[in-house]
Design a protein around this motif. Structure first.
Motif: not given
Length: 647
Positions: A123-130, A152-163
């Motif tokens: 999306s335009a504000d940088s967040h993945p959508v699916s 999109a944006g979930g799982g281990v990668v999503g958690a690390l990105y949120d951290i």
């Protein structure tokens, strides 16, 4: 007069702060886990629609979104029942007149059955959508397509990105707020080692978090595989996006911030001439504000503020909001560090910070009100969406912080009144603990008489003894309730601030309430006025064919009353409630709004007064007219009708 403080050791206060940090971390993890890929752009429509049954294969599949998105050639995939790709793997931008529409062409000669449409974008504000949905050609069928459970944006990668996102906000607050505290409230703090460490750690945290987000961006918006974090091709693609450019700009600005920190804790800390120091303070304030605003702008230009309504006004407002947050929370962290770690701090510095915090709260209130209106837009969205509920929680935490800050302000006022006669004295710098000074004294005594008698040694020993005496005196002064009360209230503020920062981080990854409501309304389309029934739809219609035994009631049930395959059950009852037989029963469905139908259905007779059609195909949702024809003899028949809602 100065307020001295011992080191922060194992104590209830330290345990309280650790608990607050843990609570904030857990809260952020739980809230983020509840919605790992909160979409800021929502799918508002598609052609074919979700669950639709079309008579012939369409030439293409189109998707409509609530706001601008970024898509690649594999962002839309159409899969046959066997799992084979049915599209030509070439996404086309079909948007006109402000509408965001993307489509993909399909191959010719597609077989009948149920097709799966899976899509993923940014999306335009940088967040993945699916998301994904199905439609059928001819008739529904079984499908071997297994959709991924992880969005999109979930799982281990999503958690690390949120951290990393949480760490980046934390680093910015400590870097900016700590430096502001030194320049605006406590100039002497530039030479205090504990404050230097706080600001430098803020810089290191922000730099490391930015690098981590840059590397994780490829798997975060794409495959979800952590191994792709080091894909150079993916990194090159990220650098061409708005978010990638913002992260690189942030790293360049952090280089300038490093030079600012070096001057602040080097040249500035050593400068003794008051006039020169004032000039340098002015220069550092201007330069630091420019750098801090630039770093804040990297968020404003790539996230919420950059999309939606009034982005030209929203982005500078967002920069002011971030700077106010940093000045308040970062300054609070610096004050807490000074109270517990620094050898001494002037009470005037505490009062100056109180004024700085008040000004920050005023800016936060003004910018926060505008941002809330822009992102929420209605009272219903404030209470009925995840974003609105998180916003209410954030407002509540800010209110708690302001209340605790008011208590701190009262303690500060009392400190000033109690020691008004001492405010003109020079601060005394003492060893950080009595134990350290005592150890130095004992070491000097153990050196022996010959060394103690050496030139200058006696003076050194005298200074050490004086330091021990001063430390003991200061320890006694620390027992006064005003000073202890200030420390406790500032510690409480810091604890609430940790939780507040966690909520704010989650809020930046949550779909705005205004977008969520608009997407829901757009998804309803022309059918928003009527509610879609859950489960089977049942209708009851009286009839009269005009002949003998021609009066009765039709009871028709359609399950599940959704587009696609349905099961229809029909029963005829006589006026006395007993089953009524008929020579023939027919049903027809018509969607007048789309000029579809009538679609004739001839149910099978199962028993006296009972007919059934196991498969009734309804091609799309809408307000359908159902006509039931009942014939009780060769010449006696009637047709009755009623509209039903098909979801």
């Amino acid at each position: 007069m100065t307020a001295t403080a011992p080191r922060l050791g194992p104590s209830p206060a330290r345990l309280l702060l650790a608990a607050a940090v843990l609570l904030g971390t857990l809260l952020g993890a739980l809230l983020a886990g509840a919605s790992p890929a909160s979409a800021h752009a929502a799918l508002t429509g598609s052609n074919p629609k979700d669950g639709a049954v079309v008579a012939t294969a369409p030439k293409d599949v189109t998707l409509t979104f609530s706001e601008q998105i970024a898509m690649g050639d594999n962002s839309i995939r159409v899969l046959e029942p066997s799992g084979k790709r049915a599209d030509k793997a070439k996404v086309r931008d079909l948007g006109t007149g402000g509408k965001v529409v993307y489509g993909v062409d399909l191959h010719a000669g597609l077989p009948t059955g149920t097709y799966t449409v899976a899509w993923q974008a940014v999306s335009a504000d940088s967040h993945p959508v699916s998301g994904a949905f199905t439609f059928s050609i001819g008739a529904p069928s079984k499908t071997t397509v297994a959709l991924p459970e992880q969005k999109a944006g979930g799982g281990v990668v999503g958690a690390l990105y949120d951290i990393a996102r949480y760490a980046s906000y934390t680093g910015f607050i400590l870097l900016t707020g700590g430096a502001a505290f030194v320049l605006a409230c406590w100039r002497r703090g530039a030479s205090v080692r504990s404050l230097q460490r706080l600001v430098v750690r803020g810089w290191l945290t922000l730099t490391a978090a930015t690098l981590a987000m840059l590397l994780l961006r490829t798997p975060y918006t794409g495959s979800g595989s952590l191994a792709d974090a080091f894909d150079l091709g993916g990194l090159s693609d990220v650098l061409e996006t708005k978010t990638g450019a913002a992260l690189v700009s942030r790293l360049l600005l952090l280089g300038a911030a490093a030079l600012f920190v070096a001057v602040l804790f080097g040249t500035y800390a050593k400068r003794e001439d008051e006039t020169e120091k004032n000039d340098l303070t002015f220069g550092l304030t201007i330069g630091g504000t420019v750098v801090a605003a630039g770093i804040a702008a990297t968020w404003a230009l790539s996230e919420h503020a950059s999309t939606g309504i009034q982005p030209g006004l929203a982005m500078p407002v967002d920069v002011l909001h971030l700077l106010a947050v940093a000045a308040w929370l970062g300054g609070l962290a610096a004050l807490l560090t000074a109270l517990y770690r620094a050898p001494s701090i002037e009470r005037a510095a505490v009062r100056r910070f109180s004024g700085l915090a008040f000004g920050s709260v005023v800016v936060l209130t003004a910018t926060g009100l505008y941002q809330s209106w822009r992102q929420v837009g209605s009272w219903s969205a404030l209470t009925g969406t995840s974003y609105g509920q998180l916003l209410l929680l954030k407002v509540g935490l800010v209110a708690v912080m302001v209340a605790v800050a008011w208590i701190s302000r009262r303690w500060t006022s009392q400190l000033g009144e109690v020691t008004a006669d001492e405010t003109e004295r020079e601060p005394v710098t003492v060893p950080e603990t009595t134990a350290e000074a005592t150890e130095e004294t004992e070491a000097a005594k153990a050196a022996g008489p010959s060394e103690a008698a050496a030139p200058g040694r006696a003076a050194q020993l005298a200074r050490q003894k004086a330091a021990v005496a001063t430390a003991r005196k200061n320890k006694d002064r620390e027992a006064d309730p005003e000073r202890s009360g200030l420390r406790r209230s500032v510690l409480a503020e810091a604890g609430v601030a940790v939780v507040l920062l966690a909520v704010t981080t989650v809020l930046t990854a949550t779909e705005p309430g205004r977008t969520e409501e608009e997407a829901a309304k757009a998804g309803d389309g022309s059918q928003a006025a009527a509610s879609v029934p859950e489960g089977p739809t049942k209708i009851k219609l009286p009839f009269d064919t005009g002949g003998q035994n021609g009066k009765g009631t039709v009871r028709l049930s359609l399950d599940p009353a959704r587009s696609g395959a349905n099961e229809m059950d029909i029963r005829l009852d006589s006026p006395d409630g007993k089953p009524l037989d008929a020579a023939e029963v027919k049903v027809a469905f018509t969607l007048k709004a789309k000029e579809i139908g009538p679609l004739p259905i001839v149910p099978d007779r199962l028993a006296k007064g009972h007919w059934s059609a196991p498969v009734v195909q309804i091609p799309m949702p809408g307000d359908w007219e159902v006509k039931v024809t009942v014939r009780t003899s060769d010449i006696d028949q009637t047709t009755i009708d009623k509209n039903v809602k098909i979801g």
